[in-house]
Design an enzyme around this catalytic site. Structure first.
Site, PDB file in Angstrom:
ATOM      1  CB  CYS A   1      -0.988   0.031   1.159  1.00  0.00           C
ATOM      2  SG  CYS A   1      -0.294  -0.339   2.752  1.00  0.00           S
TER       3      CYS A   1
ATOM      4  N   GLY B   1       0.212  -0.426  -4.789  1.00  0.00           N
ATOM      5  CA  GLY B   1      -1.023  -1.169  -4.540  1.00  0.00           C
ATOM      6  C   GLY B   1      -2.010  -0.970  -5.653  1.00  0.00           C
TER       7      GLY B   1
ATOM      8  CG  ASN C   1       3.306   1.219   3.606  1.00  0.00           C
ATOM      9  OD1 ASN C   1       4.346   1.804   3.367  1.00  0.00           O
ATOM     10  ND2 ASN C   1       3.110  -0.036   3.242  1.00  0.00           N
ATOM     11  N   GLY C   2       2.264  -1.138   6.010  1.00  0.00           N
ATOM     12  CA  GLY C   2       3.124  -1.978   6.840  1.00  0.00           C
ATOM     13  C   GLY C   2       2.384  -3.186   7.360  1.00  0.00           C
TER      14      GLY C   2
ATOM     15  CE1 TYR D   1       9.755  -4.980  -8.785  1.00  0.00           C
ATOM     16  CE2 TYR D   1       8.670  -5.422  -6.694  1.00  0.00           C
ATOM     17  CZ  TYR D   1       8.636  -5.392  -8.076  1.00  0.00           C
ATOM     18  OH  TYR D   1       7.515  -5.758  -8.751  1.00  0.00           O
TER      19      TYR D   1
ATOM     20  CB  SER E   1      11.872  -4.260 -11.404  1.00  0.00           C
ATOM     21  OG  SER E   1      11.959  -5.595 -11.870  1.00  0.00           O
TER      22      SER E   1
ATOM     23  CB  CYS F   1       8.819  -9.671   4.244  1.00  0.00           C
ATOM     24  SG  CYS F   1       8.623  -8.039   4.985  1.00  0.00           S
TER      25      CYS F   1
END
Length: 491
Positions: A21, A47, A123-124, A264, A305, A404
């Site tokens: 996000c 997102g 965000n997170g 990235y 990327s 992650c």
């Protein structure tokens, strides 16, 4: 839980980790909602599942619009923006990792408290969200979504403190995890980063005198705002009609900013922690060439990327850079592939070999990461079919060996290629003549460090090292959980 048969790495989409996000907050502009929509458009890469905006007009008059899909799909109509009046607004782009992409999960989340309305965008990922949610449910809290961000709402609701800020600080001190949070209430726009600063958040200023909070500087650029500075780890920024002030309720700690933002996630034209991302990626590519150069005729990026890193690699190696793979930008993640035969060709929906740049040549493919290896294998095969005599793969990040838990969508560890195989085995699996990753110390050198200090790493690099700086409370809790709690993980 998400059906793995419909995951992007199985449908021909890129086999990369995904950020989930982006957030934007505006205070002090008559066009707050429109500027927020533009900022979210710049952050679309963070997102693509859904977007939402909450605006504030007058004294406590909140307006909201949310929808599934891209920002332009939801906020391209002037009537929608007209329905979001006010001098302040808060927006959010969502990338759903697990659980449903239902409107109840689309942020910003909003609640009415005794002090008035309150909206929050996050965000997170909170690593103790399940634990907190169980405790809150036992206290009688009724959750309306399956996102961990709703924990903030309920912690604020039950706080015994009087002011909005004290309640928010009380909530932040109870959560664990990585977060950049932007909130809006009757009196102020608030931005906060977790004490280690894992996820990004920047502060900008509008020409009209208003302020902006956003995940990346590219959101400031699109609305003509000037960069002021990064919100610092553990800092809370409070913006109201009297201006901006800073509060630091946490003890200072060693910053552990997410190193994958450089590799990235961040848009190439953003400036992250004072460093232009584009330049950083070129330096990473140059370091990769120094560490693992190989005789070749052409350097080809895996778009998009891998482009800056491939440019840096080519310049350092003295080998021509060419766009040997062309990307089709008009293929979405949800493209329907009805048969096994079409699914096998899925990668060609997004990438096509540029035969004239590849045929009869020794090719070095440069990409940012390998997660499961499925897309890398198909791309190597595609380049061989286009006539390459050799195909070497070079990756501008170290091997991704761990999942992650701090806000990035990665598969569980058992499904990560590098967690099960060494580099030689991985090369064989993807069909490359050789495969090499940048070393962890090399990555740190490209970021201006002497190397990685194991005693005090400058970044969060847990996906490469397993060194998790924030406790994984929920991941280590083996107690049985209701389905809704499972869906809340890694929103």
């Amino acid at each position: 839980m998400t059906d793995l048969s419909t995951q992007p790495w199985e449908t021909g989409d890129d086999d990369h980790p995904h950020e989930e996000c982006g957030v934007v907050g505006i205070w002090g502009s008559s066009d707050a909602a429109a500027l927020t929509a533009l900022g979210l458009h710049a952050l679309q890469h963070r997102g693509q599942e859904a977007a939402g905006i909450v605006s504030l007009a007058g004294q406590g008059q909140f307006h909201a619009h949310k929808g599934r899909g891209l920002v332009g799909d939801n906020f391209g109509d002037a009537q929608v923006i007209a329905g979001l009046p006010g001098h302040a607004a808060l927006g959010h782009n969502r990338y759903a990792t697990t659980g449903e992409t239902a409107l109840r999960n689309v942020q910003p989340l909003y609640a009415d408290f005794e002090f008035g309305g309150f909206a929050v965008a996050h965000n997170g990922n909170l690593t103790n969200a399940h634990q907190l949610k169980r405790a809150l449910v036992r206290r009688g809290c009724l959750f309306q979504s399956t996102t961990d961000s709703e924990v903030f709402i309920h912690l604020i609701a039950i706080s015994l403190y009087t002011t909005v800020m004290d309640r928010l600080i009380d909530a932040l001190k109870q959560v664990q995890g990585a977060y950049s949070l932007v909130a809006l209430h009757n009196g102020a726009l608030i931005g906060a980063r977790d004490p280690l600063g894992v996820r990004p958040l920047v502060l900008g200023k509008l020409a009209t005198g208003g302020y902006v909070l956003a995940s990346e500087t590219c959101a400031l650029d699109i609305i003509g705002a000037d960069m002021v500075r990064d919100v610092e780890p553990g800092e809370i920024i409070i913006i109201d009609d009297s201006g901006m002030k800073s509060v630091r309720p946490f003890a200072r700690a060693q910053s552990r900013f997410c190193i994958f933002e450089y590799i990235y996630f961040a848009r190439p034209d953003s400036v992250v922690e004072g460093t232009p991302v584009y330049d950083t990626r070129k330096r990473i590519g140059a370091e990769l060439a120094r560490e693992s150069g190989v005789a070749a005729d052409v350097i080809v990026p895996v778009p998009d990327s891998g482009v800056p890193a491939a440019m840096g690699y080519a310049a350092e190696a003295g080998i021509p850079f060419e766009l040997g793979i062309i990307r089709n930008h008009y293929v979405g993640r949800t493209f329907i592939e009805p048969t096994d035969q079409i699914r096998h060709l899925g990668v060609k929906l997004k990438h096509s070999a540029n035969r004239s740049m590849i045929e009869g040549k020794r090719v070095v493919l440069v990409d940012d990461s390998i997660v499961r290896g499925t897309t890398s294998r198909k791309i190597v095969e595609m380049v061989r079919q286009a006539g390459a005599t050799e195909v070497h793969m070079r990756i501008s990040s170290p091997p991704t060996t761990h999942s992650c838990f701090y806000g990035i969508d990665t598969p569980e560890r058992g499904k990560l290629l590098a967690a099960k195989h060494d580099v030689a085995e991985m090369a064989q699996i993807i069909g490359a003549d050789s495969l090499a990753f940048i070393s962890l110390d090399g990555l740190y050198r490209a970021l201006g460090k002497k190397g990685r200090d194991a005693g005090a790493p400058a970044y969060c690099d847990a996906c490469f090292t397993g060194d998790y700086a924030i406790p994984l409370t929920d991941a280590q809790d083996n107690s049985e959980r209701p389905l809704s709690l499972l869906q809340a993980a890694n929103r």
